[in-house]
Design an enzyme around this catalytic site. Structure first.
Site, PDB file in Angstrom:
ATOM      1  N   ARG A  82     -15.044   2.248   6.808  1.00  0.00           N
ATOM      2  CA  ARG A  82     -14.659   3.326   7.711  1.00  0.00           C
ATOM      3  C   ARG A  82     -15.762   4.373   7.896  1.00  0.00           C
ATOM      4  O   ARG A  82     -16.560   4.609   6.998  1.00  0.00           O
ATOM      5  CB  ARG A  82     -13.395   4.022   7.198  1.00  0.00           C
ATOM      6  CG  ARG A  82     -12.149   3.176   7.297  1.00  0.00           C
ATOM      7  CD  ARG A  82     -10.972   3.861   6.632  1.00  0.00           C
ATOM      8  NE  ARG A  82     -11.146   3.967   5.181  1.00  0.00           N
ATOM      9  CZ  ARG A  82     -10.237   4.495   4.367  1.00  0.00           C
ATOM     10  NH1 ARG A  82      -9.108   4.983   4.864  1.00  0.00           N
ATOM     11  NH2 ARG A  82     -10.460   4.536   3.063  1.00  0.00           N
ATOM     12  N   CYS A  96       0.851  -1.187   0.000  1.00  0.00           N
ATOM     13  CA  CYS A  96       0.000   0.000   0.000  1.00  0.00           C
ATOM     14  C   CYS A  96       0.887   1.237   0.000  1.00  0.00           C
ATOM     15  O   CYS A  96       2.114   1.139  -0.017  1.00  0.00           O
ATOM     16  CB  CYS A  96      -0.935  -0.012   1.207  1.00  0.00           C
ATOM     17  SG  CYS A  96      -0.070   0.057   2.796  1.00  0.00           S
ATOM     18  N   GLY A 132      -7.366  -1.452   8.248  1.00  0.00           N
ATOM     19  CA  GLY A 132      -7.868  -2.242   7.122  1.00  0.00           C
ATOM     20  C   GLY A 132      -9.148  -1.697   6.514  1.00  0.00           C
ATOM     21  O   GLY A 132     -10.046  -2.463   6.169  1.00  0.00           O
ATOM     22  N   ARG A 133      -9.234  -0.379   6.374  1.00  0.00           N
ATOM     23  CA  ARG A 133     -10.466   0.281   5.910  1.00  0.00           C
ATOM     24  C   ARG A 133     -11.664  -0.156   6.744  1.00  0.00           C
ATOM     25  O   ARG A 133     -12.762  -0.342   6.244  1.00  0.00           O
ATOM     26  CB  ARG A 133     -10.725   0.035   4.417  1.00  0.00           C
ATOM     27  CG  ARG A 133      -9.687   0.656   3.501  1.00  0.00           C
ATOM     28  CD  ARG A 133     -10.229   0.926   2.087  1.00  0.00           C
ATOM     29  NE  ARG A 133     -10.742  -0.260   1.451  1.00  0.00           N
ATOM     30  CZ  ARG A 133     -10.011  -1.131   0.742  1.00  0.00           C
ATOM     31  NH1 ARG A 133      -8.707  -0.927   0.582  1.00  0.00           N
ATOM     32  NH2 ARG A 133     -10.564  -2.181   0.179  1.00  0.00           N
ATOM     33  N   ASP A 136     -15.422  -0.256   1.716  1.00  0.00           N
ATOM     34  CA  ASP A 136     -14.808   0.600   2.735  1.00  0.00           C
ATOM     35  C   ASP A 136     -15.762   0.700   3.913  1.00  0.00           C
ATOM     36  O   ASP A 136     -16.871   1.215   3.780  1.00  0.00           O
ATOM     37  CB  ASP A 136     -14.524   1.985   2.154  1.00  0.00           C
ATOM     38  CG  ASP A 136     -13.605   2.830   3.024  1.00  0.00           C
ATOM     39  OD1 ASP A 136     -13.508   2.550   4.233  1.00  0.00           O
ATOM     40  OD2 ASP A 136     -12.989   3.771   2.491  1.00  0.00           O
ATOM     41  N   THR A 181      -8.186  -5.361  -4.134  1.00  0.00           N
ATOM     42  CA  THR A 181      -8.489  -5.002  -2.745  1.00  0.00           C
ATOM     43  C   THR A 181      -9.990  -4.880  -2.473  1.00  0.00           C
ATOM     44  O   THR A 181     -10.466  -5.221  -1.390  1.00  0.00           O
ATOM     45  CB  THR A 181      -7.759  -3.690  -2.359  1.00  0.00           C
ATOM     46  OG1 THR A 181      -8.031  -3.368  -0.999  1.00  0.00           O
ATOM     47  CG2 THR A 181      -8.182  -2.521  -3.252  1.00  0.00           C
ATOM     48  N   THR A 233      -5.130  14.660   1.055  1.00  0.00           N
ATOM     49  CA  THR A 233      -5.855  13.426   0.752  1.00  0.00           C
ATOM     50  C   THR A 233      -6.008  13.231  -0.743  1.00  0.00           C
ATOM     51  O   THR A 233      -6.003  14.190  -1.514  1.00  0.00           O
ATOM     52  CB  THR A 233      -7.249  13.429   1.409  1.00  0.00           C
ATOM     53  OG1 THR A 233      -7.853  12.143   1.258  1.00  0.00           O
ATOM     54  CG2 THR A 233      -8.158  14.481   0.779  1.00  0.00           C
TER      55      THR A 233
END
EC number: 3.5.4.25
Length: 217
Positions: free
Chosen positions: A129, A66, A94-95, A127, A115, A150
């Site tokens: 998160r 990554c 890990g998201r 994702d 991924t 970002t």
């Protein structure tokens, strides 16, 4: 869920400079997050900021799968160079699926999945998160406006929706190498990340020095 609370802080000298480390905790779940703060971030001016999701393999073990470790180092260096900024260390490994499940996802990637496909095969979303807690942390630090380091549009949209003024997106393209170029492609094509590839040769930046070394040597 109760709102996260600011619980403690201390001085943290690093190779990038001296930061204040601020600890945050949810009172009910005891889930922890931290922020590294440099300079006066409560003066109302836009703050150079990074929301960095936890990645043990990249941040601590220097994985090349990554770009996380490289982004962490670059963000801290840029904040230090400006003498002012905030890095939120967002504890969602890990998201959001956790370390062990991330390793399971890596095993599926070894078999040819990307991924996103690996996360879905394990029963998770692409994702998992939740970035809204980061807006609460910015608020408690007195940060109203950010220049956000970002490549992830979801972080920008979540901050804006929560009332944090994102005045600028600062690109963070670093750490591309032969082991993660497919991963970066997937993030760009399937998650809409703003990825700019090195168009000559894959290089990675050493997190502990100013030099760049070829990934293929």
């Amino acid at each position: 869920m109760a709102k996260i609370q600011r619980v403690t802080e201390a001085t943290l000298p690093t190779e990038f400079g001296i930061f204040k480390i601020v600890g945050f905790e949810f009172p009910d779940t005891k889930k922890e997050h931290v922020a590294l703060v440099m300079g006066d971030v409560e003066d109302g001016q836009p703050v150079l900021a990074r929301i960095h999701s936890e990645c043990l393999t990249g941040d601590a073990l220097h994985s090349l799968k990554c770009d996380c470790g490289f982004q962490l180092a670059r963000a801290l260096r840029q904040i230090s160079e400006e003498g002012r900024g905030v890095l939120i260390y967002h504890r969602e490994e890990g998201r959001g699926i956790g370390l062990i499940n991330k390793i399971r996802a890596y095993a599926l990637q070894d078999q040819g999945m990307d991924t996103i496909e690996a996360n879905l095969a394990l029963g998770f979303k692409a994702d998992e998160r939740n970035f809204s807690v980061c807006a609460d942390i910015f608020e408690q630090l007195g940060v109203k406006a950010v220049r956000l380091l970002t490549n992830n549009p979801a972080k920008i949209e979540t901050m804006k929706s929560a009332g944090i003024n994102v005045v600028e997106r600062v690109p963070l393209n670093v750490g591309e190498n032969r082991y993660n170029v497919g991963y970066l492609d997937t993030k760009a094509k399937k998650m809409g990340h703003y990825i700019v590839h090195n168009n000559k040769k894959h290089f990675l930046e050493c997190p502990h020095c100013q030099s760049e070394i070829p990934a293929d040597e």
